[in-house]
Motif scaffolding. Structure first.
Motif, short mmCIF file in Angstrom:
data_model
loop_
_atom_site.label_atom_id
_atom_site.label_comp_id
_atom_site.label_asym_id
_atom_site.label_seq_id
_atom_site.Cartn_x
_atom_site.Cartn_y
_atom_site.Cartn_z
N ALA A 68 0.83 -1.20 0.00
CA ALA A 68 0.00 0.00 0.00
C ALA A 68 0.87 1.25 0.00
CB ALA A 68 -0.92 0.00 1.23
N GLU A 69 0.31 2.32 -0.50
CA GLU A 69 1.03 3.59 -0.50
C GLU A 69 1.32 4.01 0.94
OE1 GLU A 69 0.50 8.18 -2.14
OE2 GLU A 69 -1.00 6.65 -2.57
N GLY A 70 2.55 4.44 1.17
CA GLY A 70 2.95 4.84 2.52
C GLY A 70 3.50 3.71 3.36
N SER A 71 3.55 2.49 2.80
CA SER A 71 4.10 1.36 3.55
C SER A 71 5.59 1.58 3.79
CB SER A 71 3.88 0.05 2.77
OG SER A 71 4.52 -1.03 3.43
N SER A 72 6.08 1.04 4.89
CA SER A 72 7.50 1.19 5.23
C SER A 72 8.38 0.16 4.53
CB SER A 72 7.69 1.10 6.75
OG SER A 72 7.02 -0.03 7.27
N VAL A 73 7.81 -0.68 3.68
CA VAL A 73 8.62 -1.52 2.79
C VAL A 73 8.42 -1.00 1.38
CG1 VAL A 73 8.53 -3.56 4.25
CG2 VAL A 73 6.79 -3.25 2.50
N ARG A 74 9.46 -1.07 0.58
CA ARG A 74 9.43 -0.42 -0.73
C ARG A 74 9.21 -1.39 -1.88
NH1 ARG A 74 13.72 1.93 2.07
NH2 ARG A 74 13.41 4.13 2.60
N GLU A 75 9.57 -2.64 -1.68
CA GLU A 75 9.48 -3.57 -2.79
C GLU A 75 9.25 -4.99 -2.28
OE1 GLU A 75 14.37 -4.02 -3.13
OE2 GLU A 75 13.22 -2.95 -4.68
N ARG A 76 8.84 -5.84 -3.19
CA ARG A 76 8.55 -7.23 -2.86
C ARG A 76 9.85 -8.02 -2.70
NH1 ARG A 76 4.54 -11.20 -6.36
NH2 ARG A 76 4.27 -12.79 -4.75
N SER A 77 9.76 -9.06 -1.91
CA SER A 77 10.91 -9.96 -1.76
C SER A 77 11.24 -10.59 -3.11
CB SER A 77 10.59 -11.06 -0.75
OG SER A 77 11.57 -12.07 -0.77
N GLU A 78 12.51 -10.62 -3.46
CA GLU A 78 12.93 -11.24 -4.72
C GLU A 78 12.96 -12.76 -4.61
OE1 GLU A 78 16.66 -9.65 -5.86
OE2 GLU A 78 15.92 -7.59 -6.14
N GLN A 79 13.24 -13.26 -3.42
CA GLN A 79 13.44 -14.71 -3.27
C GLN A 79 12.25 -15.40 -2.63
OE1 GLN A 79 16.86 -15.73 -0.88
NE2 GLN A 79 17.00 -17.78 -1.73
N PHE A 80 11.68 -14.83 -1.58
CA PHE A 80 10.60 -15.49 -0.85
C PHE A 80 9.28 -14.79 -1.19
CE2 PHE A 80 14.47 -15.91 1.69
CZ PHE A 80 14.56 -17.29 1.77
#
Length: 488
Positions: A211-223
């Protein structure tokens, strides 16, 4: 007052009642000796600095002040500064990092404050480090293969699920359960026998639904996990629950309970979850929206159980879920009839419970979906009376909302029904007739108005017989539901 190893301010109450604050300082003999020995080198540096600065633009006094400042700052202060920068203002990061450092020490590895720059920065990196530690073989390893279905369940769950429910849905043996729980304990802890998400950003990171404003910027590449797979597992479990494992489906042949009511399956700890959320999972499982609509419209046994459990609100929400399904070919005619049937008799169902469902269903027109569901349901003459020469046209009434006090006024907007009853305003969802909020006045409410706007505040206005007018910002009303969802 100079150097001290222990500094304390103590409040003392004097005989005349005056409160006196005194400062207490203590020096440890070992620290004083260490200071004396270290001071020798400090004096050498202080003597050499002016000579080193000769012929340069560096001011010897400023350089000395800088060095003294750095020497006076503890290693802990430096560590806090470094970790604060990496945490990016997130307390959650600080907590996870503390657990990381604790695990390093537990494993016998030295925590080197000089190497803090090598620690992960931000939540995404912290999650990556922890998942790699839990699943060293990566996404291709056996540990991740066992744990991923559980994480998919947790991501799709509508509320925390129990260990027992997960074990049943995933058909764990004792060894698998132990290994999965150990691998997922840090970020998906078990409390009171239920799985909890340490922080919603973990699911954002794993699913990519950020969601917009989330403290993570991107999806996990591996998991990576897919919520739809979790919904599919839940949907299968819900259908098994309806069948009573090996029996016929409740939609076609509900099982009579010992008290004379219909029962769609056996009771158990998971029954409450299935009654409230089972149809939602069927809707969200890939390709099963039509199955969800059939259960919703044709399973009177399920409706009886939900009415007795006080879950009429879930019936309304399920209809909204069916309407939001992306399958454009989904036929909701029967589901709409069932939704209106429940809405029309809401007050009776609240009062008399599931015992009246069959009798009310038998009174519907012979061509209606509700009557069709009743015609295949097991029943006894003692509980259901067949109505001869009944009207064969559907009643235009689609909802009945009962109040203990006299209804003095009401207002209708695009999404809300606002009813003035006694000293209170009751705010309902216009689509589901679900009570969202009760706003209390000071005396008998006489008039009410509601304005709903796409831009700016949406207002609810009430006037009472005492001459008071109250105005509420609908979006700021205290409720688990937003009174007026944003237009999109």
């Amino acid at each position: 007052m100079g150097y001290s190893d222990f500094n304390l301010c103590v409040g003392v109450l004097l005989d005349d009642g005056t409160e006196y604050v005194c400062e207490l300082q203590l020096n440890l003999a070992e620290m004083l000796q260490a200071k004396k020995e270290a001071h020798i080198y400090y004096e050498e540096v202080r003597t050499e600095l002016p000579a080193l600065c000769v012929g340069t633009d560096v001011d010897a006094g400023e350089l000395e002040a800088f060095i003294v400042g750095r020497l006076s700052t503890s290693a802990l202060d430096a560590a806090v500064g470094a970790l604060s920068a990496k945490a990016e203002g997130l307390f959650l990061y600080a907590h996870l990092l503390a657990q990381h450092l604790e695990s390093e020490a537990k494993d016998g590895r030295t925590v080197d404050f000089a190497a803090l720059d090598s620690l992960p920065a931000g939540l995404s990196e912290v999650y990556t480090v922890n998942f790699r530690r839990a699943f060293p073989e990566g996404e291709a390893g056996a540990a991740w293969a066992m744990a991923r279905p559980l994480i998919e369940l947790i991501a799709a769950a509508r509320e925390p699920i129990t260990e027992a429910m997960a074990a049943t849905l995933l058909e764990w043996d004792a060894e698998t359960k132990t290994r999965v729980l150990e691998a997922t304990a840090l970020l998906f802890p078990v409390r009171d026998g239920k799985f909890h998400v340490f922080h919603k950003t973990i699911v954002d990171w794993l699913t990519g639904e950020i969601a917009e404003g989330s403290s993570v910027r991107e999806r996990s590449e591996q998991f990576q996990v897919q919520r739809k797979d979790g919904h599919t597992t839940f949907a299968d479990g819900f259908v098994d629950w309806l069948k009573g494992r090996d029996g016929p489906t409740a939609a076609s042949a509900p099982v009579p309970a010992t008290d004379g009511h219909l029962s769609s399956a056996v009771d158990g700890p998971a029954a409450g979850y299935w009654l409230q959320h089972g149809i939602v999972h069927l809707c969200r499982a890939e390709g099963r929206a039509a199955e969800a609509a059939a259960v919703y419209a044709g399973d009177l046994a399920l409706l009886v159980r939900r009415v007795d459990a006080g879950l009429l609100g879930a019936v309304a929400k399920d209809y909204q879920e069916l309407r939001s399904c992306s399958n454009v070919d989904l036929d909701l005619a029967a589901a709409t009839e069932m939704r209106r049937f429940v809405g029309k008799y809401t007050d009776v169902l609240h009062k008399d419970g599931g015992a009246v469902v069959l009798q009310l269903a038998s009174q519907q027109p012979d061509t209606s979906a509700v009557y069709g569901a009743w015609s295949v349901a097991p029943r006894t003459a003692a509980r259901t009376l067949v109505w001869r020469n009944k009207p064969q046209q559907a009643d235009a009434c689609i909802a009945t909302l009962a109040h203990q006090n006299k209804v003095n006024a009401l207002a209708v907007s695009k999404t809300r029904l606002v009813v003035a009853s006694g000293k209170a305003l009751c705010v309902y969802d216009a689509e589901t007739e679900e009570l969202l909020e009760q706003l209390d006045g000071e005396s008998e409410v006489r008039c009410v108005a509601v304005t709903e706007q796409a831009v700016g505040a949406s207002l609810i206005v009430m006037g009472d017989e005492g001459g008071t007018i109250k105005v509420w910002d609908a979006g700021a009303c205290v409720s688990q539901n937003s009174l007026f969802p944003s237009a999109n």
